[in-house]
Design a protein around this motif. Structure first.
Motif, PDB file in Angstrom:
ATOM      1  N   ARG A   1      -1.748   0.119 -11.147  1.00 57.16           N
ATOM      2  CA  ARG A   1      -2.425  -0.501  -9.875  1.00 57.16           C
ATOM      3  C   ARG A   1      -3.640  -0.411  -9.990  1.00 57.16           C
TER       4      ARG A   1
ATOM      5  N   LYS B   1       0.909  -1.408  -0.047  1.00 57.82           N
ATOM      6  CA  LYS B   1       0.087   0.020  -0.047  1.00 57.82           C
ATOM      7  C   LYS B   1       0.922   1.318   0.156  1.00 57.82           C
ATOM      8  N   LEU B   2       2.254   1.143  -0.290  1.00 58.00           N
ATOM      9  CA  LEU B   2       2.897   2.263  -0.444  1.00 58.00           C
ATOM     10  C   LEU B   2       2.282   3.232  -1.542  1.00 58.00           C
ATOM     11  N   SER B   3       2.801   4.434  -1.359  1.00 59.41           N
ATOM     12  CA  SER B   3       2.449   5.577  -2.263  1.00 59.41           C
ATOM     13  C   SER B   3       3.099   5.355  -3.536  1.00 59.41           C
ATOM     14  N   VAL B   4       2.834   6.035  -4.751  1.00 58.57           N
ATOM     15  CA  VAL B   4       3.809   5.815  -5.722  1.00 58.57           C
ATOM     16  C   VAL B   4       5.222   6.660  -5.605  1.00 58.57           C
ATOM     17  N   ALA B   5       5.092   7.650  -4.791  1.00 59.55           N
ATOM     18  CA  ALA B   5       6.467   8.265  -4.596  1.00 59.55           C
ATOM     19  C   ALA B   5       7.328   7.462  -3.678  1.00 59.55           C
ATOM     20  N   GLU B   6       6.646   6.902  -2.624  1.00 60.20           N
ATOM     21  CA  GLU B   6       7.509   5.846  -1.676  1.00 60.20           C
ATOM     22  C   GLU B   6       8.176   4.719  -2.421  1.00 60.20           C
TER      23      GLU B   6
ATOM     24  N   THR C   1       0.028   4.580 -11.201  1.00 59.06           N
ATOM     25  CA  THR C   1      -1.341   4.612 -10.597  1.00 59.06           C
ATOM     26  C   THR C   1      -2.265   4.029 -11.610  1.00 59.06           C
TER      27      THR C   1
END
Length: 283
Positions: free
Chosen positions: A278, A244-249, A275
């Motif tokens: 996913r 569930k990490l963000s795209v930035a992470e 995005t």
């Protein structure tokens, strides 16, 4: 207490070795090869695996049969785990001598064993057979030794005549070029999340930068940096799907330092944005 990992010894009290582990992501056995057959089921976890001459992403649910003398290891992603922060897998290790003895003692198994022993490549299973193998191997966790032996014979029959499988690794023949390429793959596996320079990668395998570039292109049909970029994108795909990490992470975790650049490269390779990638698998 931290669970210690080790190679599987000959165990004269059992005909095969059954190993069920529930451990942190970084406790796996490093790259190794054995004289035994190995059947491995990833219950929880994902990451990158090395199988002989192949380095690929893997995810939970896969079951792989590894013949003797194929170097292999799994590198698990720290961010993909269960509620206890651990990964889980089952491994069955089989002595080749045991298979030979089984074939001699039980004529009913000789054809299946002969078929199994003819396979030289590491393979993964698919479809309905994979579902059956998952249920059977998971049930063995709670079985006693006699029940496991019965399940093992069933496993042997299922995998020997399997047609729903594909090759995930081939033997690494004992030549200098293959060993060098494998060393490069392992270096990438351990360092792709940071910047890798030509100087350090070429030095790690004892080559000059120019010679290294020529060698890598000849062996893979790609430049080194193209290969690393595609490897990072594939690793980020696994994180997009399994965390569930963000795209930035995920951008940072997969070795990219610039989010707009990561998005551009991802879209060029995958034809969609991270995005969108996913979301299309969530539907």
């Amino acid at each position: 207490m931290k669970q210690q990992l080790k190679y599987y010894p000959n165990n004269k009290t059992n005909t095969f070795h059954f190993d069920h582990v529930h451990i942190t992501w970084d406790q796996q056995v490093p790259l190794h090869q054995q004289q035994t057959w190995e059947l491995s089921y990833i219950i929880t976890g994902s990451g990158v695996r090395t199988m002989g001459n192949t380095v690929e992403n893997f995810s939970k649910g896969e079951i792989i049969l590894i013949p003797p003398n194929i170097p292999h290891c799994w590198a698990f992603d720290e961010s993909v785990s269960d509620d206890d922060g651990k990964i889980e897998n089952v491994t069955i290790v089989i002595e080749n001598d045991f298979l030979i003895q089984c074939s001699s003692l039980f004529p009913e198994l000789s054809s299946a064993i002969s078929k199994l022993q003819s396979n030289e490549n590491a393979v993964s299973f698919e479809g309905e057979l994979l579902d059956k193998l998952q249920l059977l191997m998971h049930s063995m966790i709670c079985q006693n030794p006699v029940e496991r032996l019965s399940s093992f014979i069933h496993l042997l029959e299922l995998i020997s005549y399997c047609k729903e499988m594909h090759i995930v690794g081939r033997p690494v023949f004992d030549n200098k070029e293959e060993r060098t390429l494998q060393a490069i793959h392992l270096f990438i596996l351990g360092n792709f999340q940071r910047n890798i320079t030509l100087q350090e990668i070429s030095k790690s395998v004892g080559m000059q930068k120019s010679s290294f570039c020529v060698f890598f292109k000849r062996m893979t049909a790609q430049s080194f940096f193209t290969y690393v970029t595609e490897f990072r994108i594939e690793s980020s795909c696994q994180m997009l799907l399994k965390t569930k990490l963000s795209v930035a992470e995920i951008c940072i975790a997969s070795g990219f330092n610039d989010i707009p650049y990561y998005n551009r490269v991802f879209k060029r390779i995958k034809k969609v944005t991270p995005t969108q990638y996913r979301k299309q698998f969530e539907e």
